[in-house]
Write a protein that holds these residues in place. Structure first.
Motif, PDB file in Angstrom:
ATOM      1  N   ASP A 156       0.813  -1.214   0.000  1.00 20.83           N
ATOM      2  CA  ASP A 156       0.000   0.000   0.000  1.00 20.83           C
ATOM      3  C   ASP A 156       0.852   1.272   0.000  1.00 20.83           C
ATOM      4  N   ARG A 157       2.156   1.145   0.173  1.00 19.20           N
ATOM      5  CA  ARG A 157       3.021   2.316   0.216  1.00 19.20           C
ATOM      6  C   ARG A 157       4.170   2.130  -0.776  1.00 19.20           C
ATOM      7  N   PRO A 158       4.332   3.028  -1.733  1.00 18.43           N
ATOM      8  CA  PRO A 158       5.438   2.887  -2.684  1.00 18.43           C
ATOM      9  C   PRO A 158       6.786   3.100  -1.994  1.00 18.43           C
ATOM     10  N   ALA A 159       7.848   2.661  -2.633  1.00 22.86           N
ATOM     11  CA  ALA A 159       9.186   2.782  -2.072  1.00 22.86           C
ATOM     12  C   ALA A 159       9.545   4.246  -1.819  1.00 22.86           C
ATOM     13  N   ARG A 160       9.195   5.111  -2.739  1.00 22.79           N
ATOM     14  CA  ARG A 160       9.404   6.546  -2.549  1.00 22.79           C
ATOM     15  C   ARG A 160       8.313   7.272  -3.320  1.00 22.79           C
ATOM     16  N   PRO A 161       8.027   8.486  -2.958  1.00 26.74           N
ATOM     17  CA  PRO A 161       6.942   9.189  -3.627  1.00 26.74           C
ATOM     18  C   PRO A 161       7.235   9.383  -5.109  1.00 26.74           C
ATOM     19  N   GLU A 162       6.189   9.331  -5.876  1.00 25.32           N
ATOM     20  CA  GLU A 162       6.309   9.507  -7.324  1.00 25.32           C
ATOM     21  C   GLU A 162       6.635  10.968  -7.620  1.00 25.32           C
ATOM     22  N   ALA A 163       7.714  11.208  -8.317  1.00 29.15           N
ATOM     23  CA  ALA A 163       8.113  12.565  -8.671  1.00 29.15           C
ATOM     24  C   ALA A 163       7.529  12.917 -10.035  1.00 29.15           C
ATOM     25  N   PRO A 164       7.203  14.161 -10.249  1.00 26.18           N
ATOM     26  CA  PRO A 164       6.710  14.557 -11.570  1.00 26.18           C
ATOM     27  C   PRO A 164       7.763  14.269 -12.640  1.00 26.18           C
ATOM     28  N   LYS A 165       7.284  13.879 -13.807  1.00 20.89           N
ATOM     29  CA  LYS A 165       8.199  13.542 -14.900  1.00 20.89           C
ATOM     30  C   LYS A 165       8.756  14.794 -15.580  1.00 20.89           C
ATOM     31  N   GLY A 166       7.980  15.840 -15.642  1.00 22.30           N
ATOM     32  CA  GLY A 166       8.417  17.082 -16.282  1.00 22.30           C
ATOM     33  C   GLY A 166       7.583  18.224 -15.737  1.00 22.30           C
ATOM     34  N   PRO A 167       7.894  19.452 -16.132  1.00 17.25           N
ATOM     35  CA  PRO A 167       7.174  20.596 -15.576  1.00 17.25           C
ATOM     36  C   PRO A 167       5.683  20.555 -15.904  1.00 17.25           C
ATOM     37  N   ASP A 168       5.303  20.001 -17.048  1.00 19.10           N
ATOM     38  CA  ASP A 168       3.878  19.965 -17.390  1.00 19.10           C
ATOM     39  C   ASP A 168       3.116  18.889 -16.617  1.00 19.10           C
ATOM     40  N   ASP A 169       3.810  18.027 -15.887  1.00 17.96           N
ATOM     41  CA  ASP A 169       3.171  17.031 -15.040  1.00 17.96           C
ATOM     42  C   ASP A 169       3.056  17.490 -13.589  1.00 17.96           C
ATOM     43  N   ASP A 170       3.685  18.604 -13.251  1.00 17.80           N
ATOM     44  CA  ASP A 170       3.694  19.101 -11.880  1.00 17.80           C
ATOM     45  C   ASP A 170       2.497  20.048 -11.682  1.00 17.80           C
ATOM     46  N   PRO A 171       1.515  19.649 -10.855  1.00 14.97           N
ATOM     47  CA  PRO A 171       0.329  20.502 -10.682  1.00 14.97           C
ATOM     48  C   PRO A 171       0.655  21.866 -10.095  1.00 14.97           C
ATOM     49  N   ASP A 172       1.631  21.953  -9.192  1.00 19.43           N
ATOM     50  CA  ASP A 172       1.993  23.251  -8.608  1.00 19.43           C
ATOM     51  C   ASP A 172       2.561  24.180  -9.672  1.00 19.43           C
ATOM     52  N   PHE A 173       3.386  23.640 -10.555  1.00 20.74           N
ATOM     53  CA  PHE A 173       3.967  24.445 -11.628  1.00 20.74           C
ATOM     54  C   PHE A 173       2.866  24.951 -12.554  1.00 20.74           C
ATOM     55  N   LEU A 174       1.922  24.076 -12.887  1.00 20.91           N
ATOM     56  CA  LEU A 174       0.846  24.477 -13.791  1.00 20.91           C
ATOM     57  C   LEU A 174      -0.044  25.545 -13.162  1.00 20.91           C
ATOM     58  N   LYS A 175      -0.327  25.432 -11.861  1.00 27.09           N
ATOM     59  CA  LYS A 175      -1.129  26.450 -11.179  1.00 27.09           C
ATOM     60  C   LYS A 175      -0.400  27.791 -11.177  1.00 27.09           C
ATOM     61  N   ASP A 176       0.893  27.765 -10.879  1.00 25.98           N
ATOM     62  CA  ASP A 176       1.685  28.998 -10.865  1.00 25.98           C
ATOM     63  C   ASP A 176       1.755  29.611 -12.254  1.00 25.98           C
ATOM     64  N   LEU A 177       1.903  28.786 -13.266  1.00 27.81           N
ATOM     65  CA  LEU A 177       1.958  29.276 -14.646  1.00 27.81           C
ATOM     66  C   LEU A 177       0.638  29.900 -15.040  1.00 27.81           C
ATOM     67  N   ASP A 178      -0.446  29.240 -14.680  1.00 25.19           N
ATOM     68  CA  ASP A 178      -1.773  29.782 -14.984  1.00 25.19           C
ATOM     69  C   ASP A 178      -1.990  31.118 -14.285  1.00 25.19           C
ATOM     70  N   ARG A 179      -1.570  31.208 -13.013  1.00 22.49           N
ATOM     71  CA  ARG A 179      -1.703  32.457 -12.255  1.00 22.49           C
ATOM     72  C   ARG A 179      -0.897  33.569 -12.904  1.00 22.49           C
ATOM     73  N   ARG A 180       0.345  33.259 -13.326  1.00 28.23           N
ATOM     74  CA  ARG A 180       1.184  34.278 -13.965  1.00 28.23           C
ATOM     75  C   ARG A 180       0.613  34.724 -15.305  1.00 28.23           C
ATOM     76  N   LEU A 181       0.032  33.812 -16.065  1.00 21.16           N
ATOM     77  CA  LEU A 181      -0.565  34.163 -17.342  1.00 21.16           C
ATOM     78  C   LEU A 181      -1.792  35.058 -17.147  1.00 21.16           C
ATOM     79  N   ARG A 182      -2.573  34.791 -16.115  1.00 20.39           N
ATOM     80  CA  ARG A 182      -3.747  35.632 -15.849  1.00 20.39           C
ATOM     81  C   ARG A 182      -3.337  37.027 -15.371  1.00 20.39           C
ATOM     82  N   ASP A 183      -2.253  37.101 -14.605  1.00 15.95           N
ATOM     83  CA  ASP A 183      -1.779  38.407 -14.139  1.00 15.95           C
ATOM     84  C   ASP A 183      -1.277  39.258 -15.289  1.00 15.95           C
ATOM     85  N   GLU A 184      -0.738  38.646 -16.318  1.00 18.61           N
ATOM     86  CA  GLU A 184      -0.223  39.422 -17.454  1.00 18.61           C
ATOM     87  C   GLU A 184      -1.363  39.981 -18.292  1.00 18.61           C
TER      88      GLU A 184
END
Length: 99
Positions: A70-98
């Motif tokens: 039930d527990r993986p050996a280590r947490p799954e890391a994002p494969k690239g920036p487009d897979d990272d939800p935090d990066f996508l939220k920050d990018l979306d926020r920056r695009l809306r601010d512009e």
């Protein structure tokens, strides 16, 4: 025919060497594991035979503790920036601010 004997001896030597290297230190008998590896390397056919008769652990090896399923050996890391939800939220926020 001599080639087959040579290949058989090589396979036996490699098996013994691999077995000695992968055996846990505390399970090797009569000599420390490092000395067994040296004996096997320096005395190819005889060292392997000595390892099997005198150094190899007797009986089955203790089972390794399995990892909980039930527990993986280590947490799954994002494969690239487009897979990272935090990066996508920050990018979306920056695009809306512009805009």
């Amino acid at each position: 025919m001599p080639l087959l004997v040579a290949l058989a001896l090589l396979a036996f030597w490699l098996y013994c060497l691999f077995d000695a290297i992968t055996t846990p230190d505390e399970e090797a008998r009569n000599l420390p594991k490092l000395l067994w590896v040296i004996v096997i390397v320096l005395l190819p056919p005889v060292g392997g035979l000595f390892w099997l008769l005198l150094g190899r652990p007797i009986g089955p090896r203790a089972p390794r503790m399995p990892r909980p399923k039930d527990r993986p050996a280590r947490p799954e890391a994002p494969k690239g920036p487009d897979d990272d939800p935090d990066f996508l939220k920050d990018l979306d926020r920056r695009l809306r601010d512009e805009d």
